[in-house]
Design an enzyme around this catalytic site. Structure first.
Site, PDB file in Angstrom:
ATOM      1  NE  ARG A 124      24.081  -7.836  41.080  1.00 32.64           N
ATOM      2  CZ  ARG A 124      23.312  -8.585  41.859  1.00 32.64           C
ATOM      3  NH1 ARG A 124      22.557  -9.524  41.338  1.00 32.64           N
ATOM      4  NH2 ARG A 124      23.297  -8.384  43.166  1.00 32.64           N
ATOM      5  CG  ASP A 143      16.974  -8.235  48.614  1.00 30.50           C
ATOM      6  OD1 ASP A 143      17.833  -7.517  48.054  1.00 30.50           O
ATOM      7  OD2 ASP A 143      17.207  -9.410  48.962  1.00 30.50           O
TER       8      ASP A 143
HETATM    9  C1  S3P Z   1      21.597 -12.224  49.442  1.00 33.30           C
HETATM   10  C2  S3P Z   1      22.235 -11.150  49.976  1.00 33.30           C
HETATM   11  C3  S3P Z   1      21.939  -9.765  49.619  1.00 33.30           C
HETATM   12  C4  S3P Z   1      20.594  -9.657  48.931  1.00 33.30           C
HETATM   13  C5  S3P Z   1      20.394 -10.702  47.886  1.00 33.30           C
HETATM   14  C6  S3P Z   1      20.493 -12.085  48.490  1.00 33.30           C
HETATM   15  C7  S3P Z   1      22.013 -13.580  49.887  1.00 33.30           C
HETATM   16  O1  S3P Z   1      22.943  -9.291  48.755  1.00 33.30           O
HETATM   17  O2  S3P Z   1      20.427  -8.375  48.376  1.00 33.30           O
HETATM   18  O3  S3P Z   1      19.112 -10.574  47.281  1.00 33.30           O
HETATM   19  O4  S3P Z   1      21.257 -14.557  49.657  1.00 33.30           O
HETATM   20  O5  S3P Z   1      23.096 -13.690  50.457  1.00 33.30           O
HETATM   21  P1  S3P Z   1      24.363  -8.714  49.333  1.00 33.30           P
HETATM   22  O6  S3P Z   1      25.022  -9.792  50.062  1.00 33.30           O
HETATM   23  O7  S3P Z   1      25.121  -8.326  48.087  1.00 33.30           O
HETATM   24  O8  S3P Z   1      23.983  -7.542  50.166  1.00 33.30           O
END
Ligand code: S3P
Length: 427
Positions: free
Chosen positions: A115, A312
Site C-alpha cells: 500500500r 469502507d
Molecule cells: C481510516 C480511514 C480510511 C478508511 C480506513 C480507516 C481511518 O482510509 O478506509 O478503513 O481510521 O483513518 P483513508 O484515510 O486512506 O481513506
C-alpha cells in the site's frame, strides 16, 4: 412483520486506534471503554508498547486505564515495529514519529507492504522529517527519523483521514501550526477527539465541499475519558442483511458520525427502510440505534463526492447490488484499489465467479441484480471486508459459498461469524 432482532457490534476501529494513540500523548491517566479488540487495534497497542507506553491487554467490555507519555514522550523502540495489516496504525504512527528525534523502522504484512505511503511521507518530509524507503519505492518497510518540523501546510489531492490525522498529530507533537485542506471532509474522529482533549482544532467545510482544518499547538492534550461507539462499518454488514433479508434487525449503540454514514443515505435512496432511534452524543461523537427493515431495493448510482462517507462500505454495497431491481453503480472510487486488497477487482471477479453480473472499471464497479447466486469458493485476499461481504451474500442467497480465510474478519469484527449464524437462525 416480526420484531427486530437486537444486536451490538464491536467498537469502532478508527476511534479505537485514535483513543489508544491520543491517550499515549496525554500525560494523565486516560479511561477508554468499548475499545475494539480486533487485530488492527492490537497492532496499534503493540506498537505503542514498543514505543514505551504501558498499555494493558485489550479486553472487550473492560475499561482500559493507562497513563500517557506526553507530547514527544515516546521512546526509541528496540526493534522494528510490525503494523500487521493496519494502514491506520502505520500512517498515524508515521505522523507522530515525524516529531520524535530517533529512528524507527515500520513494516507490515504483505498486504500492507503493497500500500502507498508517500501520501504521508511526502508532506511530512517537506516539513522536515526524514524517511528511508528500505524496500520498494512508496512502500513499507520505511525508516522514519523525526526532527524539528516546520509548520505544516498541505492541500491533499484526495480525502484521506489517515493522511489528515498523520499531519495533525505531527504538528501537535512538534508544536507547529498545521493547515490542511481536502476535497471532501474525510472522517473527522481525530479532530473531535483532539477537541475533547482541549487541543485547538478548527474545521470548516466550504459550499463546494472542500474541507479545511487547522491545528494551533501550545496546549498539552488532557487525558481522555471516552466510550468507543459500535463501528458503523461493521454494522453496515448486518444492516444489509436486515434490508435484503426477511427479518428486521436493530444494531444498538452505533457511531453515526456523518462523515461515516453515507451508506444510510444510499440505501434509503434504494428504497431501504432504515430508522434511527435513541440518538445521543457520547464523547463528541453521535451514537444511536439503527433498525433495518426488509425492503424492496432498487438500484442507484453512487457518485465520487459520496465515496469518502462510505469508503469502507463499497464491498457490502456491491453485494447488495446482486439483490436489487436494476443495478448499483459506484463511481470515482479508485482509492478502493489500494485498500487491504484491490477491492474493485476482487469484488467484481468474485461476484462473477459466483454467477452474478458485475463489471469493474478503472474507478468503480457496477453490479446488476436478478441472477441466481451459484456455489463457489472465494479468495478473500486477506481482506476482512471482502470476507464479511461474501458471508452476507451466502446468508442472503443460501448459496454454498466458502472462503479461503474466514478468520480474517477478526481484523475489524471479532465475533462476526457467530453473529451472522445467530441472525441466520433468527430468521
Ligand atoms: C481510516 C480511514 C480510511 C478508511 C480506513 C480507516 C481511518 O482510509 O478506509 O478503513 O481510521 O483513518 P483513508 O484515510 O486512506 O481513506
Amino acid at each position: 412483520m416480526k420484531e427486530p432482532v437486537i444486536v451490538r457490534v464491536p467498537g469502532d476501529k478508527s476511534i479505537s486506534h485514535r483513543a489508544l494513540l491520543l491517550a499515549s500523548l496525554a500525560r494523565g491517566e486516560s479511561r477508554i471503554r468499548g475499545v475494539l479488540t480486533g487485530a488492527d487495534v492490537q497492532s496499534t497497542a503493540a506498537a505503542l508498547r514498543k514505543l514505551g507506553c504501558d498499555i494493558p491487554a485489550l479486553e472487550r467490555d473492560a475499561e482500559l486505564c493507562f497513563r500517557g507519555l506526553g507530547l514527544r514522550g515516546w521512546r526509541a523502540p528496540q526493534d522494528t515495529i510490525d503494523c500487521g495489516n493496519s494502514g491506520t496504525t502505520t500512517r498515524l504512527l508515521l505522523g507522530v514519529l515525524a516529531a520524535h528525534p530517533f529512528r524507527t523502522v515500520l513494516t507490515g504484512d504483505s498486504s500492507l507492504r503493497s500500500r502507498p505511503m508517500r501520501r504521508v511521507t511526502d508532506p511530512l518530509g517537506a516539513a522536515g522529517a526524514r524517511f528511508e524507503e528500505l524496500g520498494e519505492p512508496d512502500r513499507l518497510p520505511i525508516a522514519v527519523t523525526g526532527g524539528n518540523l516546520q509548520p505544516i501546510r498541505h492541500d491533499a489531492p484526495k480525502a484521506s483521514a489517515q493522511v489528515k490525522s498523520a499531519l495533525l498529530l505531527a504538528g501537535l507533537n512538534a508544536g507547529v501550526q498545521v493547515q490542511l485542506s481536502e476535497p471532501r471532509l474525510s472522517r473527522d474522529h481525530t479532530e473531535r477527539m483532539l477537541r475533547a482533549m482541549h487541543v485547538s482544532v478548527v474545521s470548516l467545510t466550504a459550499s463546494d465541499g472542500t474541507a479545511r482544518v487547522s491545528l494551533t499547538p501550545g496546549t498539552e492534550p488532557a487525558a481522555l475519558d471516552v466510550t468507543v461507539p459500535g463501528d458503523f462499518s461493521s454494522a453496515a454488514f448486518l444492516l444489509a442483511l436486515g434490508l435484503a433479508g426477511s427479518r428486521p434487525l436493530t444494531v444498538q449503540g452505533v457511531g453515526l458520525n456523518p462523515t461515516r454514514t453515507g451508506f444510510l443515505a444510499v440505501v434509503r435512496r434504494m428504497g431501504g427502510d432504515v430508522r434511527i432511534d435513541a440518538l445521543r452524543e457520547e464523547g463528541g461523537e453521535p451514537v444511536g440505534d439503527v433498525t433495518a427493515w426488509p425492503s424492496e431495493l432498487r438500484g442507484t448510482t453512487i457518485a465520487e463526492d459520496e465515496i469518502p462517507s462510505l469508503i469502507d462500505e463499497v464491498p457490502i454495497l456491491a453485494v447488495l447490488g446482486t439483490q436489487v431491481d436494476g443495478e448499483i453503480v459506484v463511481q470515482g472510487a479508485a482509492e478502493l484499489r489500494v485498500k487491504e486488497s484491490d477491492r474493485l477487482a476482487v469484488m467484481a471477479n468474485s461476484l462473477r465467479a459466483l454467477g452474478c453480473d458485475a463489471e469493474e472499471f478503472a474507478d468503480g464497479i457496477a453490479v446488476r441484480g436478478g441472477l441466481p447466486v451459484r456455489a463457489g469458493r472465494v479468495q478473500v485476499h486477506g481482506d476482512h471486508r471482502i470476507a464479511m461481504a461474501f458471508g452476507v451474500l451466502r446468508a442472503l442467497s443460501g448459496a454454498d459459498i466458502t472462503l479461503d480465510d474466514p478468520a480474517v474478519a477478526a481484523i475489524s469484527f471479532p465475533g462476526f461469524w457467530s453473529d451472522l449464524r445467530r441472525l441466520g437462525e433468527a430468521r
